[in-house]
Design a protein around this motif. Structure first.
Motif, PDB file in Angstrom:
ATOM      1  N   GLY A 108       0.827  -1.184   0.000  1.00 51.66           N
ATOM      2  CA  GLY A 108       0.000   0.000   0.000  1.00 51.66           C
ATOM      3  C   GLY A 108       0.864   1.237   0.000  1.00 51.66           C
ATOM      4  O   GLY A 108       2.077   1.164  -0.223  1.00 51.66           O
ATOM      5  N   SER A 109       0.237   2.374   0.257  1.00 53.90           N
ATOM      6  CA  SER A 109       0.977   3.645   0.263  1.00 53.90           C
ATOM      7  C   SER A 109       0.147   4.700   0.975  1.00 53.90           C
ATOM      8  O   SER A 109      -1.016   4.484   1.336  1.00 53.90           O
ATOM      9  N   ALA A 215       7.509  -3.806  14.438  1.00 52.48           N
ATOM     10  CA  ALA A 215       8.854  -4.366  14.298  1.00 52.48           C
ATOM     11  C   ALA A 215       8.932  -5.306  13.105  1.00 52.48           C
ATOM     12  O   ALA A 215       9.927  -5.311  12.361  1.00 52.48           O
ATOM     13  N   VAL A 216       7.880  -6.106  12.901  1.00 46.70           N
ATOM     14  CA  VAL A 216       7.851  -7.008  11.751  1.00 46.70           C
ATOM     15  C   VAL A 216       7.844  -6.200  10.451  1.00 46.70           C
ATOM     16  O   VAL A 216       8.550  -6.520   9.491  1.00 46.70           O
ATOM     17  N   ALA A 217       7.049  -5.115  10.422  1.00 53.10           N
ATOM     18  CA  ALA A 217       6.992  -4.275   9.228  1.00 53.10           C
ATOM     19  C   ALA A 217       8.330  -3.604   8.959  1.00 53.10           C
ATOM     20  O   ALA A 217       8.757  -3.489   7.801  1.00 53.10           O
ATOM     21  N   VAL A 218       9.004  -3.148  10.010  1.00 54.20           N
ATOM     22  CA  VAL A 218      10.318  -2.506   9.833  1.00 54.20           C
ATOM     23  C   VAL A 218      11.319  -3.497   9.256  1.00 54.20           C
ATOM     24  O   VAL A 218      12.106  -3.171   8.351  1.00 54.20           O
ATOM     25  N   SER A 219      11.308  -4.732   9.758  1.00 55.13           N
ATOM     26  CA  SER A 219      12.194  -5.759   9.229  1.00 55.13           C
ATOM     27  C   SER A 219      11.897  -6.020   7.758  1.00 55.13           C
ATOM     28  O   SER A 219      12.818  -6.168   6.936  1.00 55.13           O
ATOM     29  N   THR A 220      10.622  -6.053   7.400  1.00 55.10           N
ATOM     30  CA  THR A 220      10.229  -6.260   6.002  1.00 55.10           C
ATOM     31  C   THR A 220      10.667  -5.080   5.145  1.00 55.10           C
ATOM     32  O   THR A 220      11.165  -5.259   4.025  1.00 55.10           O
ATOM     33  N   ALA A 221      10.492  -3.866   5.654  1.00 45.78           N
ATOM     34  CA  ALA A 221      10.913  -2.675   4.915  1.00 45.78           C
ATOM     35  C   ALA A 221      12.413  -2.684   4.659  1.00 45.78           C
ATOM     36  O   ALA A 221      12.879  -2.321   3.569  1.00 45.78           O
ATOM     37  N   VAL A 261      -4.055  -4.256   7.993  1.00 45.09           N
ATOM     38  CA  VAL A 261      -3.066  -3.443   7.281  1.00 45.09           C
ATOM     39  C   VAL A 261      -2.383  -2.520   8.277  1.00 45.09           C
ATOM     40  O   VAL A 261      -3.050  -1.880   9.099  1.00 45.09           O
ATOM     41  N   HIS A 262      -1.048  -2.468   8.217  1.00 43.70           N
ATOM     42  CA  HIS A 262      -0.271  -1.566   9.067  1.00 43.70           C
ATOM     43  C   HIS A 262       0.493  -0.583   8.178  1.00 43.70           C
ATOM     44  O   HIS A 262       1.316  -0.991   7.365  1.00 43.70           O
ATOM     45  N   TRP A 263       0.193   0.701   8.331  1.00 38.10           N
ATOM     46  CA  TRP A 263       0.993   1.738   7.685  1.00 38.10           C
ATOM     47  C   TRP A 263       1.990   2.246   8.726  1.00 38.10           C
ATOM     48  O   TRP A 263       1.589   2.861   9.734  1.00 38.10           O
ATOM     49  N   VAL A 264       3.268   2.002   8.521  1.00 38.93           N
ATOM     50  CA  VAL A 264       4.295   2.431   9.478  1.00 38.93           C
ATOM     51  C   VAL A 264       5.218   3.436   8.787  1.00 38.93           C
ATOM     52  O   VAL A 264       5.354   3.444   7.560  1.00 38.93           O
ATOM     53  N   ILE A 265       5.841   4.276   9.600  1.00 38.84           N
ATOM     54  CA  ILE A 265       6.664   5.342   9.027  1.00 38.84           C
ATOM     55  C   ILE A 265       7.700   5.782  10.054  1.00 38.84           C
ATOM     56  O   ILE A 265       7.468   5.691  11.264  1.00 38.84           O
ATOM     57  N   GLN A 266       8.840   6.226   9.572  1.00 42.47           N
ATOM     58  CA  GLN A 266       9.857   6.762  10.474  1.00 42.47           C
ATOM     59  C   GLN A 266       9.376   8.128  10.992  1.00 42.47           C
ATOM     60  O   GLN A 266       8.857   8.941  10.233  1.00 42.47           O
ATOM     61  N   ARG A 267       9.545   8.323  12.296  1.00 42.12           N
ATOM     62  CA  ARG A 267       9.004   9.531  12.918  1.00 42.12           C
ATOM     63  C   ARG A 267       9.536  10.798  12.252  1.00 42.12           C
ATOM     64  O   ARG A 267       8.801  11.780  12.073  1.00 42.12           O
ATOM     65  N   GLU A 268      10.801  10.779  11.852  1.00 40.74           N
ATOM     66  CA  GLU A 268      11.362  11.985  11.221  1.00 40.74           C
ATOM     67  C   GLU A 268      10.692  12.259   9.874  1.00 40.74           C
ATOM     68  O   GLU A 268      10.601  13.413   9.447  1.00 40.74           O
ATOM     69  N   ASP A 269      10.194  11.221   9.213  1.00 40.60           N
ATOM     70  CA  ASP A 269       9.477  11.424   7.956  1.00 40.60           C
ATOM     71  C   ASP A 269       8.103  12.040   8.195  1.00 40.60           C
ATOM     72  O   ASP A 269       7.615  12.821   7.362  1.00 40.60           O
ATOM     73  N   VAL A 270       7.464  11.695   9.319  1.00 44.69           N
ATOM     74  CA  VAL A 270       6.196  12.341   9.655  1.00 44.69           C
ATOM     75  C   VAL A 270       6.428  13.835   9.871  1.00 44.69           C
ATOM     76  O   VAL A 270       5.713  14.678   9.321  1.00 44.69           O
ATOM     77  N   ALA A 271       7.449  14.158  10.665  1.00 46.34           N
ATOM     78  CA  ALA A 271       7.737  15.562  10.964  1.00 46.34           C
ATOM     79  C   ALA A 271       8.056  16.354   9.697  1.00 46.34           C
ATOM     80  O   ALA A 271       7.714  17.535   9.588  1.00 46.34           O
ATOM     81  N   PHE A 279       5.676   2.765   4.914  1.00 49.96           N
ATOM     82  CA  PHE A 279       5.737   1.395   4.414  1.00 49.96           C
ATOM     83  C   PHE A 279       4.474   0.671   4.879  1.00 49.96           C
ATOM     84  O   PHE A 279       4.066   0.793   6.035  1.00 49.96           O
ATOM     85  N   THR A 280       3.862  -0.080   3.973  1.00 46.93           N
ATOM     86  CA  THR A 280       2.604  -0.757   4.258  1.00 46.93           C
ATOM     87  C   THR A 280       2.816  -2.260   4.303  1.00 46.93           C
ATOM     88  O   THR A 280       3.271  -2.861   3.331  1.00 46.93           O
ATOM     89  N   SER A 281       2.504  -2.850   5.446  1.00 46.82           N
ATOM     90  CA  SER A 281       2.576  -4.307   5.565  1.00 46.82           C
ATOM     91  C   SER A 281       1.198  -4.842   5.925  1.00 46.82           C
ATOM     92  O   SER A 281       0.346  -4.113   6.447  1.00 46.82           O
ATOM     93  N   VAL A 282       0.993  -6.121   5.636  1.00 46.00           N
ATOM     94  CA  VAL A 282      -0.319  -6.741   5.850  1.00 46.00           C
ATOM     95  C   VAL A 282      -0.131  -8.080   6.545  1.00 46.00           C
ATOM     96  O   VAL A 282       0.743  -8.867   6.178  1.00 46.00           O
ATOM     97  N   TYR A 283      -0.956  -8.311   7.561  1.00 46.08           N
ATOM     98  CA  TYR A 283      -1.070  -9.645   8.144  1.00 46.08           C
ATOM     99  C   TYR A 283      -2.401 -10.218   7.660  1.00 46.08           C
ATOM    100  O   TYR A 283      -3.454  -9.586   7.814  1.00 46.08           O
ATOM    101  N   TRP A 284      -2.348 -11.417   7.068  1.00 44.04           N
ATOM    102  CA  TRP A 284      -3.571 -12.048   6.598  1.00 44.04           C
ATOM    103  C   TRP A 284      -3.450 -13.545   6.794  1.00 44.04           C
ATOM    104  O   TRP A 284      -2.494 -14.161   6.329  1.00 44.04           O
ATOM    105  N   ASN A 285      -4.417 -14.117   7.485  1.00 44.23           N
ATOM    106  CA  ASN A 285      -4.450 -15.563   7.715  1.00 44.23           C
ATOM    107  C   ASN A 285      -5.691 -16.109   7.017  1.00 44.23           C
ATOM    108  O   ASN A 285      -6.751 -16.213   7.639  1.00 44.23           O
ATOM    109  N   PRO A 286      -5.582 -16.428   5.716  1.00 42.87           N
ATOM    110  CA  PRO A 286      -6.781 -16.816   4.959  1.00 42.87           C
ATOM    111  C   PRO A 286      -7.383 -18.132   5.446  1.00 42.87           C
ATOM    112  O   PRO A 286      -6.704 -18.951   6.032  1.00 42.87           O
TER     113      PRO A 286
END
Length: 286
Positions: A108-109, A215-221, A261-271, A279-286
């Motif tokens: 996502g974005s 943390a999982v999303a950061v590792s993926t990013a 869906v988790h939208w995560v971002i570095q705090r300095e980028d928000v500022a 960065f957008t990560s998704v947890y899905w257990n179909p």
């Protein structure tokens, strides 16, 4: 922590003490509390955005590669709703495809549209250029309508971290009773913080939250940046990152139950208002 947050967390504090968790462990855990905004389509809170609706983007912004989820009016969001350094106005547009990626890539974005920016309406279906019918059916099930905000409080939902340099996991650093404290939060959450499909700020939540989803999303990013599937630079220090938004898509989209869906971002980028760096990560257990 504000007095209002402290009072709101009373049921958690009482239950934790009743279970025999030492007061010092409880107070240390409560110090991690963060404000957040829960967005729902009912209730009495102010309207701060909407699910769906027309897709309005600046002329020089490319068509996003993922479906349009929601827009947030930052001027309408209460100033103390989160501890994120969000702009005081303008709109955040959230995009996501609610499936776990086959590879380390964003699903996502986020687009930030400053107030006063000239926009044009775009084709909301442009992301599905191959016209896959099952994807179109999924998108048709995305929720539509106004979103109302309730300012509330968030505590960690995860109970463990991976142990650096060795296999296995352990309690959150500085919190030896983290597993018990998460169990208390699960049992008192409904009396403290309302549930809703969309959350701004706070802690990430999902069906499986043994580890921190951020943390999982950061590792993926970080892996995505290394393989060229996402543009760096990426800090591998989770403390540099925050949760921008969570969407429990499974609450709304039939067939995508448990998808978050988790939208995560570095705090300095928000500022710096670099929301394209989310960065957008998704947890899905179909």
């Amino acid at each position: 922590m504000t007095p209002e947050m402290w009072n709101r967390l009373g049921p958690f504090r009482d239950e934790a003490i009743a279970r025999g968790i030492p007061a010092e462990d409880v107070e240390r855990w409560l110090a991690t509390a963060r404000p957040c905004a829960t967005l729902t389509q009912d209730g009495d809170g102010p309207v701060v955005g909407q699910f769906g609706g027309p897709l309005l983007l600046p002329a020089d912004t490319p068509d996003p590669a993922h479906p349009f989820v929601a827009s947030i009016d930052l001027a309408a969001l209460p100033a103390d709703a989160t501890d994120l350094p969000l702009p005081p106005d303008g709109h955040l547009l959230l995009f996501a495809f609610p499936e776990t990626a086959d590879y380390d890539e964003p699903m996502g974005s986020v687009v930030y549209v400053p107030v006063g920016t000239a926009v044009t309406e775009r084709d909301r279906h442009a992301w599905n250029s191959s016209e896959f019918h099952d994807y179109e059916a999924m998108f048709k099930a995305f929720p539509q309508g106004p979103l109302r905000a309730t300012t509330t409080v968030s505590l960690p939902c995860h109970e463990a971290v991976e142990l650096p340099g060795r296999a296995g996991s352990g309690p959150l650093p500085g919190h030896p009773r983290s597993e018990e404290l998460v169990e208390v939060w699960e049992s008192t959450h409904d009396d403290i913080a309302p549930e809703g499909p969309l959350q701004i700020g706070g802690y990430a939540d999902e069906e499986a939250v043994y580890y921190d989803p951020v943390a999982v999303a950061v590792s993926t990013a970080a892996r995505a940046a290394e393989t060229g599937r996402w543009d760096g630079p990426v800090s591998d220090d989770v403390s540099d990152w925050v949760l921008l938004a969570d969407w429990h898509a499974g609450m709304d989209v039939q067939g995508w139950e448990s998808a978050t869906v988790h939208w995560v971002i570095q705090r300095e980028d928000v500022a710096a208002r670099r929301f394209d760096r989310a960065f957008t990560s998704v947890y899905w257990n179909p």
